[in-house]
Write an enzyme that holds these catalytic residues in place. Structure first.
Site, PDB file in Angstrom:
ATOM      1  N   LYS A 194      27.787 -46.363  30.412  1.00  0.00           N
ATOM      2  CA  LYS A 194      27.407 -45.993  29.042  1.00  0.00           C
ATOM      3  C   LYS A 194      28.104 -44.696  28.644  1.00  0.00           C
ATOM      4  CE  LYS A 194      23.227 -48.665  29.217  1.00  0.00           C
ATOM      5  NZ  LYS A 194      21.851 -48.795  29.656  1.00  0.00           N
ATOM      6  N   GLN A 199      16.819 -45.108  30.879  1.00  0.00           N
ATOM      7  CA  GLN A 199      17.240 -46.261  31.679  1.00  0.00           C
ATOM      8  C   GLN A 199      16.034 -46.810  32.454  1.00  0.00           C
ATOM      9  OE1 GLN A 199      20.597 -47.474  31.700  1.00  0.00           O
ATOM     10  NE2 GLN A 199      19.533 -49.186  32.686  1.00  0.00           N
ATOM     11  N   ASP A 206      17.791 -48.666  21.770  1.00  0.00           N
ATOM     12  CA  ASP A 206      17.557 -49.891  22.535  1.00  0.00           C
ATOM     13  C   ASP A 206      16.682 -50.878  21.752  1.00  0.00           C
ATOM     14  OD1 ASP A 206      18.798 -50.249  24.962  1.00  0.00           O
ATOM     15  OD2 ASP A 206      17.413 -48.959  26.075  1.00  0.00           O
TER      16      ASP A 206
END
Ligand code: NAP
Length: 284
Positions: free
Chosen positions: A53, A97, A120
């Site tokens: 990322k 995460q 997200d």
């Protein structure tokens, strides 16, 4: 023989567009899109995702911040970090995460992220927006699949789409995005009866099961579009949920693993971060 949907190629062309739009935004407003990624603990797969990322952010010219916290970090400490990032005008996307260590409640963590920075799209607000169709952020993997379909001129309207899997991250939002594009959608799961018969009716079949080569050739209609979300490891390395070699002969389009859906997921994370930054700068 199916046409292979090349996720690497589509992903690269979307990233090129994002890079151009990032430069444009910096030029016009001085604002550079910023993504903060938080990793708690030492999970090896998560470490790879976080590294990828960061690399992707740098590639398109975003500001990228990485927070690697020890596995013993308390929930309170993590929430405090999220609060400070919520208040930081240089950060437009915050991603924790998953999975987080067991002593931390992931629902509480997701709920603490400002929905405007929840790139997200996991928060209740953003999930609700996906239901109603009034969303800015789209969950990255299903949204990446919609980009792939569009890139190959596959219009879901009026088609029967069957999604195997009902997770909050993939299956459910996938079904919703297909529905918004006017597909007739069936969602299957581990308790579905007559799975093979249902899958054989699919014009578009999305496999998000997490079981290597679960979708066999006899589950696929001649000419179907087959999208393989699975990322499984077997003795040969990475493989999908679809028995690729056999299904490829029957499908009209198919995504390979690796090189299909996978490359799109981070690209859509970049897209969501850009959207957030543009909104912060009052640019539509
Ligand atoms: P998940 O949360 O484990 O969900 C799996 C789903 O498959 C569940 O809904 C489950 O049903 C269903 N299922 C399991 N066995 C089944 C069976 N025998 N028949 C029908 N349905 C069955 O997994 P996920 O997070 O959605 O991920 C799915 C796969 O996609 C994994 O391989 C994951 O690694 C991969 N993935 C890839 C990306 C990417 O970027 N390419 C991103 C995310 C995930 P129940 O609900 O009834 O248990």
């Amino acid at each position: 023989m199916a046409q292979i949907i090349n996720g690497k190629e589509v992903s690269q062309s979307v990233r090129d567009k994002i890079r151009r739009k990032c430069e444009e935004l910096v030029g016009k407003t001085g604002l550079r899109p910023g993504l903060a990624v938080i990793l708690v603990g030492e999970d090896p797969a998560s470490q790879i995702y976080v590294r990828n990322k960061k690399k992707a952010c740098e590639e398109v010219g975003f500001l990228s911040r990485e927070y690697r916290l020890g596995g013993e970090t308390s929930e309170e400490e993590l929430l405090e970090l999220i609060d400070s990032l919520n208040a930081d005008p240089r950060i437009h996307g915050i991603l924790v995460q998953l999975p987080v260590p067991k002593h931390i409640d992931d629902k509480k963590v997701i709920a603490r992220i400002d929905p405007k920075k929840d790139v997200d799209a996991f928060s209740f607000e953003n999930v609700g927006r996906i239901m109603t169709g009034e969303f800015d952020f789209v969950p990255c993997t299903p949204a990446g699949i919609m980009e792939l379909l569009a890139a190959y001129d596959i219009d879901p309207a009026g088609k029967h789409a069957v999604v195997i899997g009902r997770s909050n991250i993939v299956g459910k939002p996938m079904a919703m995005l297909l529905l918004h594009k006017n597909a007739t959608v069936t969602i299957c799961h581990s308790r579905t009866q007559n799975l093979k018969e249902i899958c054989r009716q699919a014009d578009i079949l999305v496999a998000a099961v997490g079981k290597a080569r679960f979708v066999t050739e006899d589950m696929v209609k001649e000419g179907a579009v087959v999208i393989d979300v699975g990322m499984n490891r077997d003795e040969k390395g990475l493989c999908g949920d679809v028995d690729f070699d056999a299904v490829e002969k029957k499908a009209s389009f198919i995504t390979p693993v690796p090189g299909g859906v996978g490359p799109m997921t981070i690209t859509l994370l970049l897209q969501n971060t850009l959207t957030s930054a543009r909104k912060a700068a009052n640019i539509k």
